[in-house]
Design a protein around this motif. Structure first.
Motif, PDB file in Angstrom:
ATOM      1  N   ILE A 184       0.812  -1.218   0.000  1.00  0.00           N
ATOM      2  CA  ILE A 184       0.000   0.000   0.000  1.00  0.00           C
ATOM      3  C   ILE A 184       0.847   1.271   0.000  1.00  0.00           C
ATOM      4  O   ILE A 184       0.586   2.196  -0.789  1.00  0.00           O
ATOM      5  N   PRO A 185       1.903   1.397   0.837  1.00  0.00           N
ATOM      6  CA  PRO A 185       2.718   2.633   0.781  1.00  0.00           C
ATOM      7  C   PRO A 185       3.339   2.883  -0.590  1.00  0.00           C
ATOM      8  O   PRO A 185       3.337   4.016  -1.081  1.00  0.00           O
ATOM      9  N   GLY A 186       3.828   1.824  -1.231  1.00  0.00           N
ATOM     10  CA  GLY A 186       4.411   1.986  -2.564  1.00  0.00           C
ATOM     11  C   GLY A 186       3.370   2.384  -3.593  1.00  0.00           C
ATOM     12  O   GLY A 186       3.614   3.249  -4.440  1.00  0.00           O
ATOM     13  N   ILE A 187       2.182   1.747  -3.509  1.00  0.00           N
ATOM     14  CA  ILE A 187       1.108   2.089  -4.446  1.00  0.00           C
ATOM     15  C   ILE A 187       0.675   3.537  -4.254  1.00  0.00           C
ATOM     16  O   ILE A 187       0.462   4.274  -5.222  1.00  0.00           O
ATOM     17  N   LEU A 188       0.540   3.958  -3.000  1.00  0.00           N
ATOM     18  CA  LEU A 188       0.149   5.348  -2.723  1.00  0.00           C
ATOM     19  C   LEU A 188       1.191   6.334  -3.232  1.00  0.00           C
ATOM     20  O   LEU A 188       0.853   7.401  -3.741  1.00  0.00           O
ATOM     21  N   PHE A 189       2.476   5.975  -3.091  1.00  0.00           N
ATOM     22  CA  PHE A 189       3.532   6.853  -3.579  1.00  0.00           C
ATOM     23  C   PHE A 189       3.391   7.097  -5.069  1.00  0.00           C
ATOM     24  O   PHE A 189       3.407   8.238  -5.537  1.00  0.00           O
ATOM     25  N   PHE A 190       3.269   6.008  -5.836  1.00  0.00           N
ATOM     26  CA  PHE A 190       3.148   6.166  -7.291  1.00  0.00           C
ATOM     27  C   PHE A 190       1.833   6.830  -7.681  1.00  0.00           C
ATOM     28  O   PHE A 190       1.781   7.595  -8.645  1.00  0.00           O
ATOM     29  N   LEU A 191       0.775   6.552  -6.925  1.00  0.00           N
ATOM     30  CA  LEU A 191      -0.514   7.161  -7.237  1.00  0.00           C
ATOM     31  C   LEU A 191      -0.470   8.671  -7.028  1.00  0.00           C
ATOM     32  O   LEU A 191      -0.900   9.451  -7.896  1.00  0.00           O
ATOM     33  N   VAL A 192       0.088   9.099  -5.892  1.00  0.00           N
ATOM     34  CA  VAL A 192       0.078  10.515  -5.539  1.00  0.00           C
ATOM     35  C   VAL A 192       1.128  11.306  -6.309  1.00  0.00           C
ATOM     36  O   VAL A 192       0.867  12.417  -6.781  1.00  0.00           O
ATOM     37  N   TYR A 193       2.324  10.726  -6.476  1.00  0.00           N
ATOM     38  CA  TYR A 193       3.433  11.480  -7.062  1.00  0.00           C
ATOM     39  C   TYR A 193       3.709  11.160  -8.535  1.00  0.00           C
ATOM     40  O   TYR A 193       4.524  11.847  -9.154  1.00  0.00           O
ATOM     41  N   ARG A 194       3.060  10.141  -9.082  1.00  0.00           N
ATOM     42  CA  ARG A 194       3.318   9.785 -10.472  1.00  0.00           C
ATOM     43  C   ARG A 194       2.061   9.859 -11.346  1.00  0.00           C
ATOM     44  O   ARG A 194       2.108  10.406 -12.441  1.00  0.00           O
ATOM     45  N   TYR A 195       0.949   9.299 -10.896  1.00  0.00           N
ATOM     46  CA  TYR A 195      -0.227   9.195 -11.757  1.00  0.00           C
ATOM     47  C   TYR A 195      -1.163  10.397 -11.653  1.00  0.00           C
ATOM     48  O   TYR A 195      -1.599  10.926 -12.678  1.00  0.00           O
ATOM     49  N   ILE A 196      -1.474  10.837 -10.452  1.00  0.00           N
ATOM     50  CA  ILE A 196      -2.356  12.000 -10.311  1.00  0.00           C
ATOM     51  C   ILE A 196      -1.772  13.248 -10.973  1.00  0.00           C
ATOM     52  O   ILE A 196      -2.489  13.981 -11.667  1.00  0.00           O
ATOM     53  N   ILE A 251      -0.242  13.522 -13.623  1.00  0.00           N
ATOM     54  CA  ILE A 251      -0.363  13.473 -15.082  1.00  0.00           C
ATOM     55  C   ILE A 251      -1.463  14.413 -15.558  1.00  0.00           C
ATOM     56  O   ILE A 251      -1.358  15.030 -16.631  1.00  0.00           O
ATOM     57  N   GLY A 252      -2.514  14.570 -14.763  1.00  0.00           N
ATOM     58  CA  GLY A 252      -3.587  15.476 -15.132  1.00  0.00           C
ATOM     59  C   GLY A 252      -3.127  16.918 -15.247  1.00  0.00           C
ATOM     60  O   GLY A 252      -3.731  17.715 -15.986  1.00  0.00           O
ATOM     61  N   GLY A 253      -2.046  17.253 -14.560  1.00  0.00           N
ATOM     62  CA  GLY A 253      -1.527  18.617 -14.621  1.00  0.00           C
ATOM     63  C   GLY A 253      -0.861  18.955 -15.928  1.00  0.00           C
ATOM     64  O   GLY A 253      -0.544  20.124 -16.182  1.00  0.00           O
ATOM     65  N   ALA A 295       6.142  22.994 -18.641  1.00  0.00           N
ATOM     66  CA  ALA A 295       5.297  21.791 -18.675  1.00  0.00           C
ATOM     67  C   ALA A 295       5.346  21.158 -20.059  1.00  0.00           C
ATOM     68  O   ALA A 295       5.334  19.924 -20.192  1.00  0.00           O
ATOM     69  N   ALA A 296       5.400  21.991 -21.093  1.00  0.00           N
ATOM     70  CA  ALA A 296       5.529  21.474 -22.461  1.00  0.00           C
ATOM     71  C   ALA A 296       6.864  20.747 -22.633  1.00  0.00           C
ATOM     72  O   ALA A 296       6.930  19.696 -23.287  1.00  0.00           O
ATOM     73  N   ILE A 297       7.928  21.291 -22.053  1.00  0.00           N
ATOM     74  CA  ILE A 297       9.235  20.616 -22.117  1.00  0.00           C
ATOM     75  C   ILE A 297       9.172  19.269 -21.405  1.00  0.00           C
ATOM     76  O   ILE A 297       9.668  18.256 -21.905  1.00  0.00           O
ATOM     77  N   GLY A 298       8.556  19.266 -20.217  1.00  0.00           N
ATOM     78  CA  GLY A 298       8.440  18.021 -19.473  1.00  0.00           C
ATOM     79  C   GLY A 298       7.630  16.977 -20.210  1.00  0.00           C
ATOM     80  O   GLY A 298       7.943  15.781 -20.185  1.00  0.00           O
ATOM     81  N   MET A 299       6.565  17.423 -20.885  1.00  0.00           N
ATOM     82  CA  MET A 299       5.748  16.485 -21.653  1.00  0.00           C
ATOM     83  C   MET A 299       6.532  15.913 -22.822  1.00  0.00           C
ATOM     84  O   MET A 299       6.464  14.713 -23.115  1.00  0.00           O
ATOM     85  N   PHE A 300       7.291  16.767 -23.498  1.00  0.00           N
ATOM     86  CA  PHE A 300       8.146  16.297 -24.598  1.00  0.00           C
ATOM     87  C   PHE A 300       9.138  15.262 -24.089  1.00  0.00           C
ATOM     88  O   PHE A 300       9.355  14.215 -24.720  1.00  0.00           O
TER      89      PHE A 300
END
Length: 306
Positions: A25-37, A39-41, A276-281
């Motif tokens: 759960i801690p690892g999943i929460l880490f990736f969910l909060v800091y990696r996947y959520i 992405i919407g930004g 953000a455009a650079i990061g997306m590229f």
């Protein structure tokens, strides 16, 4: 090749070992909060984002930031610097860990081997801030290196402000700090090699060098390929902390990489949409490289991430 796990077996394992899955759960929460959520930004790459207006109320800009990005001279400079440093990392730092692992694997005096392992592991636990301070002090005008070179009549050199030395400093500090830690995975893979293979080779008259080339390296090749693929996926992701503590305006022409440019331009100057455009590229390029390298690895060696 890593095979897919059937859903039924996952659920059965979860019922049999619930506590083990709770540890995920801690690892999943880490990736969910800091990696996947976050992405919407990425939507702000297509906006004229203003902090006081927020994502929902910022004006739409379309592809304007990407057009400016590809027309900017700074973009090609930072991309070139990033690719050069990442390429040197792949060509020098990555193989250095493999070579060091092979050397340690051949050591038979266990007390000496453990001592060497402990010594080369320790730099990994130092932050880049500390390592950067040590490197700066070592290479300063009155540092040990200039004092040593002065014994041969050479004038003191400000190494940290010389563009011609910066890349060597980055690669050397990476080797000193991280290569020892990287050997853990390779040594673990080598420990799983069937001893009967070595015994059979020894009976056939093979020496230690021959056994290394024909048994050890082929046996750990899948591990090498998996780690190489992971490196390829992060080709444009250099260690921000390392570059940030080592570079200065005098060496921007060779030291300024994508991440440091994003920090200075996006965070310090407030051009959030542009960076953000650079990061997306950067993310898209990393994804394409990973998929391509994974395909080539699967075709050539049979080892792949998926």
């Amino acid at each position: 090749m890593i095979s897919a796990v059937k859903p039924e077996s996952v659920w059965k394992n979860m019922k049999k070992n619930p506590l083990l899955y709770l540890m995920l759960i801690p690892g999943i929460l880490f990736f969910l909060v800091y990696r996947y959520i976050p992405i919407g930004g990425l939507v702000i790459a297509f906006q004229d984002y203003k902090i006081h207006r927020g994502i929902m109320n910022s004006d739409w800009a379309g592809l304007r930031h990407f057009k400016y990005l590809f027309a900017s001279n700074d973009f090609y400079t930072i991309t070139k610097n990033t690719l050069i440093l990442s390429g040197l990392d792949l060509l020098i730092v990555f193989p250095a860990a493999i070579v060091l692992s092979l050397m340690l694997n051949e050591v038979r005096a266990m007390a000496f081997k453990r001592t060497i392992q402990s010594v080369i592991y320790m730099p990994h636990f130092l932050s880049w801030v500390i390592v950067g301070g040590m490197v700066t002090a070592f290479l300063s005008m009155g540092g040990p290196l200039n004092q040593f070179l002065g014994m041969f009549g050479r004038e003191p050199t400000i190494f940290m402000q010389e563009s011609s030395y910066f890349r060597s400093i980055v690669i050397s500090s990476s080797i000193w700090k991280e290569v020892g830690w990287s050997t853990i995975i390779y040594l673990a893979a080598m420990s799983g090699v069937n001893p009967a293979l070595y015994e059979a080779a020894r009976m056939d008259g093979a020496g230690r060098m021959r056994m290394m080339w024909n048994i050890t390296i082929p046996s750990i090749l899948p591990t090498i390929m998996i780690l190489f693929l992971l490196r390829i996926g992060h080709l444009l992701d250099l260690s921000f902390e390392q570059i940030f503590v080592l570079y200065n305006p005098a060496v921007y022409d060779v030291a300024d990489v994508i991440d440091t440019y994003i920090y200075r331009t996006g965070i310090m100057q407030g051009f959030y949409s542009y960076t953000a455009a650079i990061g997306m590229f950067k993310s898209v390029v990393g994804f394409v490289l990973l998929v391509g390298a994974n395909y080539m690895s699967r075709r050539m060696t049979g080892s792949s991430l998926y």
